[in-house]
Design an enzyme around this catalytic site. Structure first.
Site, PDB file in Angstrom:
ATOM      1  N   ASP A 141       0.793  -1.244   0.000  1.00 26.00           N
ATOM      2  CA  ASP A 141       0.000   0.000   0.000  1.00 26.00           C
ATOM      3  C   ASP A 141       0.822   1.289   0.000  1.00 26.00           C
ATOM      4  OD1 ASP A 141      -1.888  -1.972   0.305  1.00 26.00           O
ATOM      5  OD2 ASP A 141      -2.771  -1.180   2.141  1.00 26.00           O
ATOM      6  N   GLU A 196      -4.591  -0.813  -1.378  1.00 29.13           N
ATOM      7  CA  GLU A 196      -5.924  -0.834  -0.753  1.00 29.13           C
ATOM      8  C   GLU A 196      -6.824   0.107  -1.552  1.00 29.13           C
ATOM      9  OE1 GLU A 196      -6.118   0.219   3.419  1.00 29.13           O
ATOM     10  OE2 GLU A 196      -8.302   0.340   3.373  1.00 29.13           O
ATOM     11  N   LYS A 202      -6.741  -4.865  -3.096  1.00 28.13           N
ATOM     12  CA  LYS A 202      -7.447  -5.466  -1.948  1.00 28.13           C
ATOM     13  C   LYS A 202      -8.438  -4.449  -1.363  1.00 28.13           C
ATOM     14  CE  LYS A 202      -3.662  -4.264   1.234  1.00 28.13           C
ATOM     15  NZ  LYS A 202      -4.357  -3.465   2.232  1.00 28.13           N
ATOM     16  N   LYS A 208      -7.794  -4.501   4.863  1.00 24.86           N
ATOM     17  CA  LYS A 208      -6.466  -4.206   5.402  1.00 24.86           C
ATOM     18  C   LYS A 208      -5.494  -5.344   5.094  1.00 24.86           C
ATOM     19  CE  LYS A 208      -8.322  -0.526   7.117  1.00 24.86           C
ATOM     20  NZ  LYS A 208      -8.377   0.622   6.185  1.00 24.86           N
ATOM     21  N   VAL A 267       3.128   0.407   4.229  1.00 21.06           N
ATOM     22  CA  VAL A 267       2.415   1.179   5.250  1.00 21.06           C
ATOM     23  C   VAL A 267       0.998   0.632   5.422  1.00 21.06           C
ATOM     24  CG1 VAL A 267       3.757   3.249   4.826  1.00 21.06           C
ATOM     25  CG2 VAL A 267       1.650   2.908   3.516  1.00 21.06           C
ATOM     26  N   THR A 268       0.420   0.869   6.628  1.00 29.50           N
ATOM     27  CA  THR A 268       1.087   1.373   7.806  1.00 29.50           C
ATOM     28  C   THR A 268       1.422   0.188   8.714  1.00 29.50           C
ATOM     29  OG1 THR A 268      -1.004   1.706   9.000  1.00 29.50           O
ATOM     30  CG2 THR A 268      -0.156   3.571   7.734  1.00 29.50           C
ATOM     31  N   CYS A 286      -2.220  -2.168   7.807  1.00 34.67           N
ATOM     32  CA  CYS A 286      -2.179  -3.146   6.708  1.00 34.67           C
ATOM     33  C   CYS A 286      -0.961  -4.055   6.754  1.00 34.67           C
ATOM     34  CB  CYS A 286      -2.296  -2.410   5.373  1.00 34.67           C
ATOM     35  SG  CYS A 286      -3.954  -1.725   5.155  1.00 34.67           S
ATOM     36  N   GLN A 325       7.838 -13.073  21.812  1.00 34.32           N
ATOM     37  CA  GLN A 325       7.431 -14.468  22.057  1.00 34.32           C
ATOM     38  C   GLN A 325       8.039 -15.432  21.040  1.00 34.32           C
ATOM     39  OE1 GLN A 325       3.138 -14.722  23.490  1.00 34.32           O
ATOM     40  NE2 GLN A 325       3.078 -12.809  22.334  1.00 34.32           N
TER      41      GLN A 325
HETATM   42  C1  C5J Z   1      -3.118   0.881   5.445  1.00 33.52           C
HETATM   43  C2  C5J Z   1      -4.780   2.237   6.526  1.00 33.52           C
HETATM   44  N1  C5J Z   1      -2.628   0.616   4.242  1.00 33.52           N
HETATM   45  N2  C5J Z   1      -3.927   2.647   7.469  1.00 33.52           N
HETATM   46  N3  C5J Z   1      -4.356   1.439   5.518  1.00 33.52           N
HETATM   47  O1  C5J Z   1      -2.460   0.662   6.450  1.00 33.52           O
HETATM   48  O2  C5J Z   1      -5.939   2.591   6.552  1.00 33.52           O
END
Ligand code: C5J
Length: 237
Positions: free
Chosen positions: A29, A77, A134, A137, A162-163, A167, A207
Site C-alpha cells: 500500500d 488498498e 485489496k 487491510k 504502510v502502515t 495493513c 514471544q
Molecule cells: C493501510 C490504513 N494501508 N492505514 N491502511 O495501512 O488505513
C-alpha cells in the site's frame, strides 16, 4: 551467479533464512492516498510526513530484488468505482466530511484507477510485477495473493509498506497463519503514529517471533550482497 541455497539475515528474535527462489518482496500500500498530502491518510486526520521515511530504503530493496530477478509483489488498498466491494461500515467509519468514494484533491478517495490510488512514483511497479488490489487491510482477504504465492512456490515474504500497525500487521498475521514466514524490515515500514510503529514492530518479534522476524534494509542488502559474492557470509547450506 552460482546457485545460492539459503540466505541468512541477522534478525530478531533470531536469524531469518530464506531460499532466494522461494521469497517475495511484498510492498504494501505505498499509495499516494496514504503517503501524500490530500489523500485518505490525511483525511483521517493524520500527518502523512512520517510515512515518507520508508520510501528510500524500500526503493533500495526493490532495486536489489529486481537486479537479482527475485519476485516482487505490490498491494494497493482501494475499492471499485461502483463501491460494490466497500462495506457500508467502512464507508461510515470516521464520519468523514470527505471519505472513501468522494472526490478529493487526488480524485475519488481510495478508488481504483484514481490518481490517489496509485503507488508513489519512486516505488511504481515494474512491468510484470503483480499488483494485488485489496478491499481490506489484509492482503489475503478477498484477493488471489495466497494462490499467486503458492503457484510460484513462495514460502517467505520480506515485508515493506504502510502502515505498520494496520495493513502491514494484518497482512503479516494472515501470512503467518497460512504458513508463510515473514521478515519485516523496520525502516521500510512506517506509521502515522511512532508509538504504534514501535509497538507493532515489537509485537511481531516477541514471544520467539510470534508473527515473524524483524530486521533492516541495510542488513538484508548486506546478506544478499554476501550471498551473491559467494563469500559464505550471509549464506548457509
Ligand atoms: C493501510 C490504513 N494501508 N492505514 N491502511 O495501512 O488505513
Amino acid at each position: 551467479m552460482r546457485q545460492v541455497s539459503r540466505v541468512r539475515v541477522d534478525a530478531e528474535p533470531y536469524p531469518f533464512e530464506f531460499n532466494p527462489a522461494a521469497v517475495a518482496l511484498l510492498v504494501i500500500d505505498m499509495q499516494r492516498d496514504f503517503v501524500e498530502p490530500g489523500g485518505f491518510g490525511e483525511m483521517l486526520g493524520n500527518d502523512v510526513t512520517p510515512l515518507r521515511r520508508a520510501v528510500a530504503p524500500t526503493r533500495r530493496v526493490l532495486d536489489a530484488f529486481r537486479a537479482r530477478g527475485m519476485t516482487v509483489i505490490h498491494t494497493r488498498e482501494g475499492h471499485l468505482p461502483d463501491l460494490s466491494d466497500l462495506p457500508s461500515t467502512k464507508k461510515a467509519r470516521g464520519r468523514l466530511k470527505t471519505g472513501i468514494g468522494d472526490t478529493g484533491p487526488m480524485g475519488r478517495v481510495l478508488i481504483r484507477g484514481e490518481p490517489g490510488h496509485e503507488i508513489v512514483p519512486e516505488l511504481a511497479p515494474a512491468p510484470g510485477e503483480p499488483v494485488i488490489d485489496k478491499p481490506g487491510k489484509g492482503a489475503f482477504y478477498a484477493t488471489d495473493l495466497d494462490l499467486l504465492l503458492r503457484e510460484r512456490g513462495i514460502r517467505s515474504l520480506i515485508v515493506a509498506g504502510v502502515t505498520t500497525e494496520v495493513c502491514v500487521h494484518t497482512t503479516v498475521r494472515e501470512a503467518n497463519d497460512r504458513g508463510f514466514e515473514c521478515l519485516v524490515l523496520e525502516d521500510c515500514v512506517a506509521s502515522y503514529f511512532p508509538e504504534f510503529h514501535e509497538a507493532g514492530i515489537r509485537m511481531i518479534k516477541a514471544q520467539g517471533g510470534i508473527f515473524g522476524w524483524v530486521s533492516s534494509s541495510a542488513v538484508l542488502l548486506r546478506a544478499l550482497a554476501d550471498a551473491r559474492a559467494g563469500s559464505g557470509a550471509g549464506e548457509s547450506a
